[in-house]
Each structure stands twice: as structure tokens, then as C-alpha cells.
Write an enzyme that holds these catalytic residues in place. Structure first.
Site, PDB file in Angstrom:
ATOM      1  CB  VAL A 122      -9.899  18.659 -19.678  1.00 43.72           C
ATOM      2  CG1 VAL A 122      -8.996  19.710 -20.499  1.00 43.72           C
ATOM      3  CG2 VAL A 122     -10.509  17.964 -20.312  1.00 43.72           C
TER       4      VAL A 122
ATOM      5  CG  ASP B 218      -5.833  -1.296  -6.505  1.00 45.10           C
ATOM      6  OD1 ASP B 218      -6.227  -1.771  -5.759  1.00 45.10           O
ATOM      7  OD2 ASP B 218      -5.010  -0.622  -6.626  1.00 45.10           O
TER       8      ASP B 218
ATOM      9  N   GLY C 167     -12.586  11.661 -12.383  1.00 51.44           N
ATOM     10  CA  GLY C 167     -11.252  11.627 -11.849  1.00 51.44           C
ATOM     11  C   GLY C 167     -10.309  10.842 -12.790  1.00 51.44           C
TER      12      GLY C 167
ATOM     13  CG  ASN D 244      -3.115  -4.221  -5.482  1.00 55.57           C
ATOM     14  OD1 ASN D 244      -2.637  -4.891  -6.247  1.00 55.57           O
ATOM     15  ND2 ASN D 244      -4.343  -4.334  -4.964  1.00 55.57           N
TER      16      ASN D 244
ATOM     17  CB  THR E 136      -1.061  -0.033   1.228  1.00 50.41           C
ATOM     18  OG1 THR E 136      -1.763   1.111   1.105  1.00 50.41           O
ATOM     19  CG2 THR E 136      -0.371  -0.042   2.437  1.00 50.41           C
TER      20      THR E 136
ATOM     21  CE1 TYR F 146     -10.626   3.663   1.632  1.00 57.44           C
ATOM     22  CE2 TYR F 146     -11.416   3.772   4.143  1.00 57.44           C
ATOM     23  CZ  TYR F 146     -10.333   3.692   3.143  1.00 57.44           C
ATOM     24  OH  TYR F 146      -9.076   3.755   3.172  1.00 57.44           O
TER      25      TYR F 146
ATOM     26  N   GLY G 187      -6.751  10.244 -11.707  1.00 60.93           N
ATOM     27  CA  GLY G 187      -5.534   9.790 -10.670  1.00 60.93           C
ATOM     28  C   GLY G 187      -5.289   8.278 -11.048  1.00 60.93           C
ATOM     29  N   GLY G 188      -4.499   7.754  -9.946  1.00 62.90           N
ATOM     30  CA  GLY G 188      -4.121   6.269  -9.824  1.00 62.90           C
ATOM     31  C   GLY G 188      -5.404   5.449  -9.776  1.00 62.90           C
ATOM     32  CB  ALA G 189      -8.213   5.177  -7.693  1.00 63.74           C
TER      33      ALA G 189
ATOM     34  CE  LYS H  52      -1.844   0.603  -3.927  1.00 63.35           C
ATOM     35  NZ  LYS H  52      -3.062   0.831  -4.677  1.00 63.35           N
TER      36      LYS H  52
HETATM   37  P1  ATR Z   1      -5.511   8.626  -6.416  1.00 66.07           P
HETATM   38  O1  ATR Z   1      -4.347   8.061  -6.582  1.00 66.07           O
HETATM   39  O2  ATR Z   1      -6.386   8.146  -5.212  1.00 66.07           O
HETATM   40  O3  ATR Z   1      -6.566   8.502  -7.563  1.00 66.07           O
HETATM   41  P2  ATR Z   1      -4.878  11.264  -7.134  1.00 66.07           P
HETATM   42  O4  ATR Z   1      -3.883  10.863  -8.237  1.00 66.07           O
HETATM   43  O5  ATR Z   1      -4.269  12.329  -6.253  1.00 66.07           O
HETATM   44  O6  ATR Z   1      -5.457  10.164  -6.308  1.00 66.07           O
HETATM   45  O7  ATR Z   1      -6.266  11.758  -7.973  1.00 66.07           O
HETATM   46  C1  ATR Z   1      -7.069  12.442  -7.295  1.00 66.07           C
HETATM   47  C2  ATR Z   1      -8.217  12.905  -8.384  1.00 66.07           C
HETATM   48  O8  ATR Z   1      -9.176  13.687  -7.563  1.00 66.07           O
HETATM   49  C3  ATR Z   1      -7.915  13.718  -9.551  1.00 66.07           C
HETATM   50  O9  ATR Z   1      -8.448  13.210 -10.562  1.00 66.07           O
HETATM   51  C4  ATR Z   1      -8.189  15.007  -8.984  1.00 66.07           C
HETATM   52  O10 ATR Z   1      -8.550  16.237 -10.017  1.00 66.07           O
HETATM   53  P3  ATR Z   1      -7.108  16.818 -10.947  1.00 66.07           P
HETATM   54  O11 ATR Z   1      -6.428  15.772 -11.918  1.00 66.07           O
HETATM   55  O12 ATR Z   1      -7.661  17.854 -11.617  1.00 66.07           O
HETATM   56  O13 ATR Z   1      -6.185  17.365  -9.757  1.00 66.07           O
HETATM   57  C5  ATR Z   1      -9.351  14.984  -8.187  1.00 66.07           C
HETATM   58  N1  ATR Z   1      -9.669  15.931  -7.434  1.00 66.07           N
HETATM   59  C6  ATR Z   1      -9.089  16.291  -6.202  1.00 66.07           C
HETATM   60  N2  ATR Z   1      -9.616  17.426  -5.751  1.00 66.07           N
HETATM   61  C7  ATR Z   1     -10.546  17.749  -6.569  1.00 66.07           C
HETATM   62  C8  ATR Z   1     -11.496  18.742  -6.647  1.00 66.07           C
HETATM   63  N3  ATR Z   1     -11.421  19.809  -5.538  1.00 66.07           N
HETATM   64  N4  ATR Z   1     -12.298  18.930  -7.730  1.00 66.07           N
HETATM   65  C9  ATR Z   1     -12.206  18.314  -8.737  1.00 66.07           C
HETATM   66  N5  ATR Z   1     -11.454  17.173  -8.617  1.00 66.07           N
HETATM   67  C10 ATR Z   1     -10.613  16.974  -7.534  1.00 66.07           C
END
Ligand code: ATR
Length: 283
Positions: free
Chosen positions: A154, A102, A127, A87, A62, A226, A129-131, A66
């Protein structure tokens, strides 16, 4: 002597993984203790090397390791390569295999807890990001019809869409404005929040990526956040008459998938969920 199975992170104090894994091991009569290992980045290489020992089964990996473990294992599965993160590390006769559950964990959570099969579905993922990466990989393998990635930035959605584009599978990338969302969200059978919007203690706990007026009553809305268990997004899903799903289910099923690959046995899913639910109630 250290145990042959556990979870490794830094910090690790908050993890609930040992609770449900131990319940699973006990139920199957496997005499192992599922440990939690706090491993600081400077000790990572040393720790991973110990996983090659005779009898060692597997380590769940974790935050923040990762990606850092990728060069330390001997082989990566296709899922780990596609997601760009590991993971679980399995010891296969001294050879370390890095895998990522995942995505498959997410699909099992959808099927077994929400009764939803994404094959042929129209999906919006919020979103990038990684998830989101793990979930998009899973949805691609599950054969969704149309996938839209909506993200505040975007360009990140576009990069993810182009990484996973292949043949007829071509995800759209959009921003998070109401106008853009209104072209896709109402037509989605599945909506997945992978952003941190709605997360307890975060800057946007009361925020949601979509509101009830946009969500189809036939849809399933899944939130990977969660805590709290009922996020603002899930409340909007419910208000639309659609099916809210999420909570710990993806997290537990990524563990269950790893448990099954470590032990070679079918996991006692009910027992493992009962253990985590009990632990959450008393925490
Ligand atoms: P993880 O690995 O858990 O997916 P991350 O890589 O930090 O975490 O990704 C977080 C996601 O939440 C991203 O898509 C982020 O959008 P940006 O790419 O524009 O940063 C989104 N996010 C975080 N705060 C946000 C907010 N206030 N409004 C909209 N999107 C948000």
C-alpha cells in the site's frame, strides 16, 4: 549504414515493433527501414549520441533503458518528466527530445478500441509500478472524476497518489484485500490491471486482481498484460457482463503515437494493427 528509425532495448529479439512500424512506413511510402537495435547498457551512451546525426528520425526505447536514457537526451517533455521514463527519443535538428507515449497510447487504446472516454469516470487502477505511473498520469490529464490506486504494497500506492495529487485531483490509495476493494471496485466505470497478475509464465498466471461478483456490468476492464490475450482478469470482467479490453492495444498505440511524432504524418492505424495481428498468428 544504420537506419534512421528503430527500437532499442536489451535483449530485443522478442520485439514485434518493427513489424507494425514497417507496415506503417511502407503504406505511407516513407523509404526507411525500422530496425531493432540490441544495445547493452555499456554501449547506451555511444548509441544515443548517434541519434543526433542528420536525417535521423527517432528511436523507440524499451527495457531496460527507459530511465537510463534520461540524462543522455537534451530535453524532456512534460509527459516524460511526469512518468519518469522515456520510451521515444526524437531528433529535432540535432537536439534529442525524450518523450513518453505510454499514457497517450493507453488513452487511444481505450478510446479507439474500447470506445471509452475516461472523462468524469470513476476508475480503479491495480498496481503501482512503472506502467501504473504512465496510466495514472494519462487518466489525470483525461479528467477522470475519482481515481483509486490499489496495490499489494500500500505504501507504493500512497507514494504514487501523493505524486499526482493536485488541486481537486486526489487519488485514494488502498491495499488489495477483498474488504478494501469492495468499497471501490463495484462503483468503478473503468478498472485497469497494471500488475503482473495473469501474465503467462509468471508466478500468478491464474490470479486476478478482482472477481466478477465485484465488477459492475457497466464497466470496462482493461488489462495491460497481453500474453495470454484473455487473462483471468478479463475473463472475470466478461463474466460480470462488463467489457473486456486490452491485449496489445496499448503497446501498439504507444508505438503509433511515436510513429506520428517521428514522421509528422497520421499513422495508418488499421494497416499497423493488421500487421501485428498477422505476426502474432504466425508466431
Ligand atoms: P511495471 O513497471 O511493469 O509496472 P513493476 O514496477 O515491477 O512493473 O510493478 C509490478 C506491479 O505488480 C506492482 O504493483 C506489484 O505489486 P507490489 O508493489 O506490491 O510489488 C504487482 N504485483 C506483482 N506480483 C503481484 C502479486 N503476486 N500480487 C499482487 N500484486 C503483484
Amino acid at each position: 549504414m544504420s537506419s534512421n528509425i528503430g527500437v532499442m532495448g536489451h535483449p530485443i529479439g522478442h520485439t514485434k515493433s518493427p513489424v507494425f512500424h514497417q507496415a506503417g512506413l511502407d503504406e505511407l511510402g516513407i523509404k526507411e527501414t525500422f530496425e531493432a537495435w540490441d544495445v547493452a547498457p555499456e554501449y547506451l551512451e555511444e548509441k544515443v549520441a548517434t541519434f543526433r546525426a542528420d536525417g535521423f528520425l527517432a528511436a523507440c526505447v524499451t527495457l531496460p533503458h527507459k530511465q537510463a536514457v534520461i540524462p543522455l537526451v537534451d530535453e524532456l517533455t512534460e509527459a516524460a518528466q511526469a512518468v519518469g521514463a522515456v520510451n521515444w527519443i526524437f531528433n529535432r535538428d540535432g537536439k534529442l527530445v525524450g518523450h513518453n507515449t505510454d499514457g497517450t497510447g493507453f488513452l487511444r487504446a481505450l478510446k479507439e478500441k474500447a470506445g471509452f472516454d475516461p472523462k468524469g469516470a470513476n476508475v480503479v487502477v491495480f498496481g503501482a509500478g512503472g506502467a501504473a505511473r504512465a496510466i495514472i498520469y494519462a487518466l489525470k490529464t483525461a479528467g477522470v472524476n475519482r481515481l483509486t490506486i490499489a496495490n499489494r504494497t500500500v505504501e507504493k500506492a500512497q507514494a504514487l497518489a501523493s505524486d499526482f495529487s493536485e488541486g481537486k485531483f486526489k487519488p485514494n490509495a488502498i491495499g488489495m484485500s477483498r474488504d478494501e476493494l469492495s468499497n471501490f471496485v463495484p462503483y468503478a466505470n473503468l478498472l485497469v490491471n497494471t500488475t503482473s497478475l495473469g501474465m503467462a509464465g509468471g508466478p500468478a498466471e491464474l490470479a486476478t486482481p478482482a472477481t466478477a461478483d465485484m465488477i459492475s456490468a457497466d464497466a470496462v476492464g482493461y488489462d495491460i498484460v497481453y500474453a495470454p490475450p484473455m487473462t483471468k482478469f478479463l475473463r472475470e470482467v466478461e463474466e460480470a457482463g462488463a467489457e473486456p479490453s486490452g491485449g496489445m492495444t496499448m503497446l501498439v498505440f504507444q508505438g503509433i503515437e511515436g510513429f506520428e511524432m517521428s514522421t509528422g504524418k497520421t499513422a495508418p492505424v488499421e494497416t499497423m494493427f493488421a500487421a501485428i495481428e498477422q505476426a502474432l498468428k504466425s508466431s
